[in-house]
Design an enzyme around this catalytic site. Sequence first.
Site, PDB file in Angstrom:
ATOM      1  CE  LYS A   1      -4.080  -2.042   0.167  1.00 34.55           C
ATOM      2  NZ  LYS A   1      -3.764  -3.464  -0.081  1.00 34.55           N
TER       3      LYS A   1
HETATM    4  C1  LIG Z   1     -10.166  -3.051  -1.362  1.00 33.54           C
HETATM    5  C2  LIG Z   1      -9.512  -3.727  -0.190  1.00 33.54           C
HETATM    6  N1  LIG Z   1     -10.166  -3.778   0.969  1.00 33.54           N
HETATM    7  C3  LIG Z   1      -9.631  -4.360   2.051  1.00 33.54           C
HETATM    8  C4  LIG Z   1      -8.372  -4.909   2.022  1.00 33.54           C
HETATM    9  C5  LIG Z   1      -7.819  -5.559   3.237  1.00 33.54           C
HETATM   10  O1  LIG Z   1      -6.697  -4.866   3.702  1.00 33.54           O
HETATM   11  P1  LIG Z   1      -5.736  -5.536   4.774  1.00 33.54           P
HETATM   12  O2  LIG Z   1      -4.814  -6.441   4.033  1.00 33.54           O
HETATM   13  O3  LIG Z   1      -5.008  -4.389   5.412  1.00 33.54           O
HETATM   14  O4  LIG Z   1      -6.584  -6.263   5.745  1.00 33.54           O
HETATM   15  C6  LIG Z   1      -7.645  -4.878   0.837  1.00 33.54           C
HETATM   16  C7  LIG Z   1      -6.308  -5.462   0.781  1.00 33.54           C
HETATM   17  O5  LIG Z   1      -5.607  -5.435  -0.168  1.00 33.54           O
HETATM   18  C8  LIG Z   1      -8.224  -4.271  -0.301  1.00 33.54           C
HETATM   19  O6  LIG Z   1      -7.570  -4.237  -1.470  1.00 33.54           O
END
Ligand SMILES: Cc1ncc(COP(=O)(O)O)c(C=O)c1O
Length: 389
Positions: free
Chosen positions: A187
């Site tokens: 990210k």
């Molecule tokens: C659109 C979206 N929502 C939620 C998430 C979940 O993020 P995390 O990996 O920090 O839990 C991601 C992860 O890539 C994502 O792309």
Amino acid sequence: MYKKRDTFLPYAIPLIDENDINEVVDTLKSGWVAKGPKTMEFEKRFAAYVGAKHAIAMNSATAALYIALIAAGIKPGDEVITTSMTFAATVNTIVHMGAIPVFVDIDPETGCIDADKIEEKITKKTKAIVPVHYTGHACDMDKIRTIAEKYNLFVSEDAAHAVETFYKGDLIGKKGDCACFSFYATKNICTGEGGMLTTNRDDIAEKARVMSLHGMSKAAWNRYGKSGSWRYDIEYPGFKYNMFDIQAALAKTQMNKLNEMQNRRKEIVSAYNDAFSKVDGVKIPVVRSYTTHSWHLYVLRLELDKLTIDRDRFIELMNEANIGISVHFIPVHLMSYYRNNYGFKEGDLPLTEKYFDSIVSLPLYPKMTNDDVADVIGTVTYIISNNHK
Ligand SMILES: Cc1ncc(COP(=O)(O)O)c(C=O)c1O
């Protein structure tokens, strides 16, 4: 010009430098490695950065998305409107609540939920909307909030891609019920794993804070510190979702270089846009006037009717040239769990499905050199022009 790279270009790698390493080492030496002063400092800094009243740091955006729905009081059987063009976490967390995911088709140019199609999916059971700022392009939040107000719905923005996304001049996270950010390895800010829930609502913040740390009364995180107390209460059966100081150490140095990292992302995007707008057979990302894109992802759309290859073959050819590439996302409604348990099937969301068939995410990260960028441009251009009808 096409040339096979000597080394593999990964699809994504974080920018970790000496400052990041030193800050993590400093935390390790400090003796306070769990949730502590650095996590608290990051929460304050992130809240001030987006302009929100509260920021609660968690171990992932997934945790934040789940906690947001709990804080909103979503109940089993409630319906939650979202998009299928997302990572499974957005929808899995709805399912964890016992709630029913209701998908709205996308705007086929931006990949975001089509705000004009939300209202037709609202029923008496609808309790929330989870719009996803897909790739870092903001959803049309004015339209979404107007609908939410009309039907008294909670809005939890999936802002996993939206560090540095603006909507009509405001950073995502500043307005609305709550937004859930990700600091996962790929990210725009990387803490390894990590997330943040921002909100202006005191009730949501209070519940989120308590629920993300076992359901313990508010001050319990500091129970082993000098000013802390051994006594705590459990107000709800909560979760262990808090961020901790080793992650927050990285957040600090990553925030320090966020501008620099964003500028590099923008340079790469403008090189891609310049090159690919001249290539017949692909479409560059569309950015609506109401948003400033965070450029978490660069999604190129293949004009399949002009090509002799499909998207999967395109990816194979990129890989053969030693370039890593990805797809965001495989629609969630077509995953076996969702097909088997909710009866979703191909044809349910025609625009989402058609979009999925045509998309590829190109490497886009600050660590890319100009040669890396030139290799991607050269290879995409070569593959498309050599496989044109
Ligand atoms: C659109 C979206 N929502 C939620 C998430 C979940 O993020 P995390 O990996 O920090 O839990 C991601 C992860 O890539 C994502 O792309």
